[in-house]
Design a protein around this motif. Sequence first.
Motif, PDB file in Angstrom:
ATOM      1  N   SER A   1     -30.196  22.892 -51.070  1.00 14.60           N
ATOM      2  CA  SER A   1     -30.350  21.618 -50.367  1.00 14.60           C
ATOM      3  C   SER A   1     -29.545  21.626 -49.078  1.00 14.60           C
ATOM      4  CB  SER A   1     -29.877  20.478 -51.273  1.00 14.60           C
ATOM      5  OG  SER A   1     -28.469  20.560 -51.483  1.00 14.60           O
ATOM      6  N   GLY A   2     -29.497  20.461 -48.431  1.00 16.83           N
ATOM      7  CA  GLY A   2     -28.739  20.342 -47.177  1.00 16.83           C
ATOM      8  C   GLY A   2     -27.249  20.499 -47.370  1.00 16.83           C
ATOM      9  N   GLY A   3     -26.766  20.188 -48.582  1.00 19.11           N
ATOM     10  CA  GLY A   3     -25.332  20.244 -48.816  1.00 19.11           C
ATOM     11  C   GLY A   3     -24.882  21.297 -49.800  1.00 19.11           C
ATOM     12  N   HIS A   4     -25.836  21.937 -50.504  1.00 25.40           N
ATOM     13  CA  HIS A   4     -25.449  22.877 -51.559  1.00 25.40           C
ATOM     14  C   HIS A   4     -26.394  24.070 -51.647  1.00 25.40           C
ATOM     15  CE1 HIS A   4     -23.656  19.029 -52.769  1.00 25.40           C
ATOM     16  NE2 HIS A   4     -22.709  19.760 -53.329  1.00 25.40           N
ATOM     17  N   THR A   5     -25.836  25.191 -52.069  1.00 29.09           N
ATOM     18  CA  THR A   5     -26.609  26.378 -52.433  1.00 29.09           C
ATOM     19  C   THR A   5     -25.911  26.975 -53.648  1.00 29.09           C
ATOM     20  OG1 THR A   5     -27.004  26.767 -50.067  1.00 29.09           O
ATOM     21  CG2 THR A   5     -27.607  28.530 -51.584  1.00 29.09           C
ATOM     22  N   GLN A   6     -26.599  26.971 -54.786  1.00 25.72           N
ATOM     23  CA  GLN A   6     -25.970  27.428 -56.021  1.00 25.72           C
ATOM     24  C   GLN A   6     -26.957  28.215 -56.884  1.00 25.72           C
ATOM     25  OE1 GLN A   6     -24.760  23.704 -57.843  1.00 25.72           O
ATOM     26  NE2 GLN A   6     -22.749  23.744 -56.862  1.00 25.72           N
ATOM     27  N   VAL A   7     -26.421  29.176 -57.619  1.00 21.97           N
ATOM     28  CA  VAL A   7     -27.166  29.812 -58.707  1.00 21.97           C
ATOM     29  C   VAL A   7     -26.457  29.394 -59.990  1.00 21.97           C
ATOM     30  CG1 VAL A   7     -27.884  31.967 -59.793  1.00 21.97           C
ATOM     31  CG2 VAL A   7     -27.907  31.771 -57.308  1.00 21.97           C
ATOM     32  N   VAL A   8     -27.196  28.754 -60.883  1.00 24.18           N
ATOM     33  CA  VAL A   8     -26.605  28.163 -62.081  1.00 24.18           C
ATOM     34  C   VAL A   8     -27.279  28.719 -63.336  1.00 24.18           C
ATOM     35  CG1 VAL A   8     -26.081  25.997 -63.291  1.00 24.18           C
ATOM     36  CG2 VAL A   8     -26.162  26.043 -60.782  1.00 24.18           C
ATOM     37  N   LEU A   9     -26.462  29.111 -64.301  1.00 27.43           N
ATOM     38  CA  LEU A   9     -26.965  29.512 -65.611  1.00 27.43           C
ATOM     39  C   LEU A   9     -27.049  28.249 -66.469  1.00 27.43           C
ATOM     40  CD1 LEU A   9     -27.697  31.425 -67.927  1.00 27.43           C
ATOM     41  CD2 LEU A   9     -25.253  31.900 -68.219  1.00 27.43           C
ATOM     42  N   VAL A  10     -28.256  27.901 -66.886  1.00 25.10           N
ATOM     43  CA  VAL A  10     -28.474  26.668 -67.653  1.00 25.10           C
ATOM     44  C   VAL A  10     -28.722  27.047 -69.114  1.00 25.10           C
ATOM     45  CG1 VAL A  10     -29.788  24.524 -67.793  1.00 25.10           C
ATOM     46  CG2 VAL A  10     -29.521  25.670 -65.577  1.00 25.10           C
ATOM     47  N   LYS A  11     -27.724  26.775 -69.946  1.00 25.29           N
ATOM     48  CA  LYS A  11     -27.817  27.133 -71.366  1.00 25.29           C
ATOM     49  C   LYS A  11     -28.401  25.994 -72.194  1.00 25.29           C
ATOM     50  CE  LYS A  11     -23.556  29.686 -70.557  1.00 25.29           C
ATOM     51  NZ  LYS A  11     -22.100  29.696 -70.780  1.00 25.29           N
ATOM     52  N   ASP A  12     -28.170  24.765 -71.743  1.00 20.67           N
ATOM     53  CA  ASP A  12     -28.694  23.573 -72.399  1.00 20.67           C
ATOM     54  C   ASP A  12     -28.641  22.442 -71.377  1.00 20.67           C
ATOM     55  OD1 ASP A  12     -29.674  21.828 -74.300  1.00 20.67           O
ATOM     56  OD2 ASP A  12     -28.293  22.482 -75.880  1.00 20.67           O
ATOM     57  N   TYR A  13     -29.128  21.262 -71.746  1.00 24.16           N
ATOM     58  CA  TYR A  13     -29.164  20.149 -70.795  1.00 24.16           C
ATOM     59  C   TYR A  13     -27.814  19.925 -70.113  1.00 24.16           C
ATOM     60  CZ  TYR A  13     -33.575  18.868 -73.095  1.00 24.16           C
ATOM     61  OH  TYR A  13     -34.848  18.877 -73.600  1.00 24.16           O
ATOM     62  N   PHE A  14     -26.754  19.959 -70.891  1.00 15.35           N
ATOM     63  CA  PHE A  14     -25.430  19.676 -70.327  1.00 15.35           C
ATOM     64  C   PHE A  14     -24.447  20.828 -70.551  1.00 15.35           C
ATOM     65  CE2 PHE A  14     -27.402  15.555 -71.331  1.00 15.35           C
ATOM     66  CZ  PHE A  14     -27.527  15.079 -70.019  1.00 15.35           C
ATOM     67  N   ASP A  15     -24.992  22.023 -70.591  1.00 16.06           N
ATOM     68  CA  ASP A  15     -24.163  23.230 -70.693  1.00 16.06           C
ATOM     69  C   ASP A  15     -24.594  24.175 -69.569  1.00 16.06           C
ATOM     70  OD1 ASP A  15     -22.570  25.340 -71.364  1.00 16.06           O
ATOM     71  OD2 ASP A  15     -23.475  25.712 -73.341  1.00 16.06           O
ATOM     72  N   MET A  16     -23.931  24.051 -68.429  1.00 20.58           N
ATOM     73  CA  MET A  16     -24.297  24.807 -67.236  1.00 20.58           C
ATOM     74  C   MET A  16     -23.085  25.552 -66.682  1.00 20.58           C
ATOM     75  SD  MET A  16     -26.674  22.037 -65.199  1.00 20.58           S
ATOM     76  CE  MET A  16     -27.980  21.131 -66.040  1.00 20.58           C
ATOM     77  N   GLU A  17     -23.356  26.712 -66.103  1.00 18.68           N
ATOM     78  CA  GLU A  17     -22.284  27.521 -65.505  1.00 18.68           C
ATOM     79  C   GLU A  17     -22.720  27.985 -64.116  1.00 18.68           C
ATOM     80  OE1 GLU A  17     -20.124  31.879 -66.185  1.00 18.68           O
ATOM     81  OE2 GLU A  17     -21.432  31.053 -67.747  1.00 18.68           O
ATOM     82  N   ILE A  18     -21.919  27.664 -63.105  1.00 22.97           N
ATOM     83  CA  ILE A  18     -22.228  28.107 -61.742  1.00 22.97           C
ATOM     84  C   ILE A  18     -21.874  29.584 -61.624  1.00 22.97           C
ATOM     85  CG2 ILE A  18     -21.684  27.832 -59.286  1.00 22.97           C
ATOM     86  CD1 ILE A  18     -21.062  24.877 -59.868  1.00 22.97           C
ATOM     87  N   LEU A  19     -22.883  30.407 -61.333  1.00 21.64           N
ATOM     88  CA  LEU A  19     -22.671  31.850 -61.189  1.00 21.64           C
ATOM     89  C   LEU A  19     -22.349  32.230 -59.740  1.00 21.64           C
ATOM     90  CD1 LEU A  19     -25.629  33.193 -63.384  1.00 21.64           C
ATOM     91  CD2 LEU A  19     -23.259  32.753 -64.078  1.00 21.64           C
ATOM     92  N   GLY A  20     -22.836  31.438 -58.805  1.00 21.93           N
ATOM     93  CA  GLY A  20     -22.594  31.712 -57.394  1.00 21.93           C
ATOM     94  C   GLY A  20     -22.917  30.492 -56.559  1.00 21.93           C
ATOM     95  N   GLU A  21     -22.240  30.389 -55.417  1.00 25.57           N
ATOM     96  CA  GLU A  21     -22.488  29.260 -54.513  1.00 25.57           C
ATOM     97  C   GLU A  21     -22.110  29.646 -53.094  1.00 25.57           C
ATOM     98  OE1 GLU A  21     -20.090  25.939 -55.749  1.00 25.57           O
ATOM     99  OE2 GLU A  21     -18.430  27.239 -56.266  1.00 25.57           O
ATOM    100  N   SER A  22     -22.469  28.792 -52.141  1.00 29.60           N
ATOM    101  CA  SER A  22     -22.163  29.095 -50.746  1.00 29.60           C
ATOM    102  C   SER A  22     -20.666  28.970 -50.489  1.00 29.60           C
ATOM    103  CB  SER A  22     -22.934  28.161 -49.814  1.00 29.60           C
ATOM    104  OG  SER A  22     -22.629  28.467 -48.477  1.00 29.60           O
ATOM    105  N   LEU A  23     -20.128  29.935 -49.774  1.00 31.52           N
ATOM    106  CA  LEU A  23     -18.706  29.916 -49.423  1.00 31.52           C
ATOM    107  C   LEU A  23     -18.460  29.080 -48.175  1.00 31.52           C
ATOM    108  CD1 LEU A  23     -17.972  33.719 -49.965  1.00 31.52           C
ATOM    109  CD2 LEU A  23     -17.621  31.842 -51.585  1.00 31.52           C
ATOM    110  N   ASP A  24     -19.527  28.729 -47.453  1.00 33.68           N
ATOM    111  CA  ASP A  24     -19.374  27.908 -46.249  1.00 33.68           C
ATOM    112  C   ASP A  24     -20.527  26.916 -46.149  1.00 33.68           C
ATOM    113  OD1 ASP A  24     -21.411  29.768 -45.118  1.00 33.68           O
ATOM    114  OD2 ASP A  24     -19.708  31.132 -44.904  1.00 33.68           O
TER     115      ASP A  24
END
Length: 341
Positions: free
Chosen positions: A142-165
């Motif tokens: 999106s305009g404010g975020h760039t993320q790769v997220v591992l989604v294990k369940d509806y409310f069990d998520m882990e950010i694997l990578g994101e924008s550093l800038d």
Amino acid sequence: MDNKTIYILAIESSCDDTSAAVLCGNRTLSNIVATQKIHEEYGGVVPELASRAHQQNIVPVVHQALAKANIDKKQLSAIAFTRGPGLMGSLLVGTSFAKSLSLGLGIPLIEVNHMQAHILSHFIEEENYKMPSFPFLAMTISGGHTQVVLVKDYFDMEILGESLDDAVGEAYDKSAKILGLPYPGGPLVDKYAQLGNPKAFPFPKPKVDGLNFSFSGLKTSILYFIQRETKNNPNFIAENLNDICASIQYTIINILMDKIKKAVKQTGITHIAIGGGVSANSGIRQALKKAEEKWGWTTYIPKFEYCTDNAAMIGIVGYLKYKEMDFVDQSITAKARYVIE
């Protein structure tokens, strides 16, 4: 209570779109968005003006959402709202309104993480749309975020990578601004890119370890490239606009796809979902479809309506939390920075 009689009013006000939606269970009955045009003359979102516009829009938008859904406010089961992340002034309008309405109606209040909502928008029931199965990889762009997220369940998520800038959406909009295109420029870059040669002008891809991203260097290289070329030929942009946009888009898509391929290799998960405003981009959608055919991935691409900021995605999180009886009280406050945990 039967799922069919759970009515959630959702409110989204994280940036410059005021949105309200009504969901019955996991189905959208209405999803109203008021877009703020005032920012166009400034070439970007002005936080103070955004906050004022939300104050003007929120009552009419909520009224319209209820009317379109043919629901009386007394039938509502709960109010869900975006707590963050976002612009604090904008978030405060939605948070305050949701708290007041919840208190006035005597119904539960549900706080929602905006980034989590982009991911969970895939669980809104739509005809001919297959929902992701767990676990899956989500790329929120999106305009404010760039993320790769591992989604294990509806409310069990882990950010694997994101924008550093900078976020990917900002790279699109700033590139458009360099080219003299009006705000928001991202969709225009996509439009002109479809008419150009993606390999006309090579731009460098940043080398970032792991699954993190960086787009600030790309923006700088595009700026210097345009400055250099227009010095030699003042009409360079006008004469090459389609090719420039195609080359920018080609580079950005390659950056995103390289990280997704790396995430698939790292996790062994081949179910990929995208979300966020930039997921409306035609080039990214095409690249995912090609990857699906080439590597046997299963890709999940949301309806355009659920890509950009909207309240229906807040509503689906509200519905899922309602079933868990995950409510908050009146002491809740907005959070400009709100990380998925």
